[in-house]
Scaffold this motif. Structure first.
Motif, mmCIF file in Angstrom:
data_model
loop_
_atom_site.group_PDB
_atom_site.id
_atom_site.type_symbol
_atom_site.label_atom_id
_atom_site.label_comp_id
_atom_site.label_asym_id
_atom_site.label_seq_id
_atom_site.Cartn_x
_atom_site.Cartn_y
_atom_site.Cartn_z
ATOM 1 N N PHE A 207 53.234 74.317 -133.178
ATOM 2 C CA PHE A 207 53.507 73.470 -132.020
ATOM 3 C C PHE A 207 54.237 74.235 -130.920
ATOM 4 C CE2 PHE A 207 55.514 69.874 -129.772
ATOM 5 C CZ PHE A 207 54.367 69.138 -129.516
ATOM 6 N N HIS A 208 55.124 75.125 -131.278
ATOM 7 C CA HIS A 208 55.874 75.892 -130.281
ATOM 8 C C HIS A 208 55.008 76.934 -129.594
ATOM 9 C CE1 HIS A 208 59.800 74.185 -130.893
ATOM 10 N NE2 HIS A 208 59.671 74.314 -132.211
ATOM 11 N N LEU B 256 51.963 76.456 -128.579
ATOM 12 C CA LEU B 256 51.056 75.813 -127.634
ATOM 13 C C LEU B 256 51.653 75.765 -126.237
ATOM 14 C CD1 LEU B 256 49.866 72.772 -129.733
ATOM 15 C CD2 LEU B 256 48.609 74.865 -129.270
ATOM 16 N N VAL C 279 52.222 73.873 -122.536
ATOM 17 C CA VAL C 279 52.627 72.504 -122.218
ATOM 18 C C VAL C 279 51.398 71.612 -122.026
ATOM 19 C CG1 VAL C 279 53.804 71.065 -120.498
ATOM 20 C CG2 VAL C 279 54.816 73.230 -121.216
ATOM 21 N N GLN D 139 48.508 71.944 -123.407
ATOM 22 C CA GLN D 139 47.912 71.702 -124.717
ATOM 23 C C GLN D 139 48.725 70.685 -125.516
ATOM 24 O OE1 GLN D 139 47.874 75.756 -126.095
ATOM 25 N NE2 GLN D 139 45.708 76.064 -125.516
ATOM 26 N N LYS D 140 50.038 70.761 -125.394
ATOM 27 C CA LYS D 140 50.899 69.786 -126.069
ATOM 28 C C LYS D 140 50.642 68.377 -125.531
ATOM 29 C CE LYS D 140 54.681 72.973 -127.044
ATOM 30 N NZ LYS D 140 56.064 73.332 -126.745
ATOM 31 N N LEU E 115 47.346 67.134 -126.840
ATOM 32 C CA LEU E 115 47.459 66.769 -128.246
ATOM 33 C C LEU E 115 48.162 65.416 -128.405
ATOM 34 C CD1 LEU E 115 46.885 67.871 -131.090
ATOM 35 C CD2 LEU E 115 49.168 68.866 -131.052
ATOM 36 N N ILE E 116 49.224 65.216 -127.670
ATOM 37 C CA ILE E 116 49.944 63.939 -127.717
ATOM 38 C C ILE E 116 49.048 62.802 -127.217
ATOM 39 C CG2 ILE E 116 51.853 62.655 -126.666
ATOM 40 C CD1 ILE E 116 53.454 65.305 -126.762
#
Length: 77
Positions: free
Chosen positions: A5-6, A8, A10, A12-13, A16-17
């Motif tokens: 997760f770290h 990725l 921003v 991509q995060k 994903l969310i």
């Protein structure tokens, strides 16, 4: 999992969310649509049942008088 997760970006995060939030919404939307279609199908069958029942109600209304006439006719013979 934490390292993944770290790594990725921003964007991509956020994507994903967004996907994780869209999955339950999609499931609920499908369930909602299925329930609407079931209600429509039930209403259609109820309509068919009403069409079938109307002539039967007319028949049941005249059945007692027919029974009386049949008994009178049988008693005369």
């Amino acid at each position: 999992m934490s390292r993944f997760f770290h790594r990725l970006k921003v964007s991509q995060k956020l994507m994903l969310i967004s996907v994780f939030f869209m999955i339950p919404d999609t499931v609920l939307l499908c369930l909602f649509l299925f329930s609407i279609n079931d209600n429509i199908r039930f209403a259609e069958w109820e309509k068919y049942g009403n069409e079938y029942q109307r002539p039967l109600e007319n028949l049941l209304e005249h059945l007692p008088s027919h029974l009386v006439i049949a008994r009178r006719s049988a008693a005369r013979k």
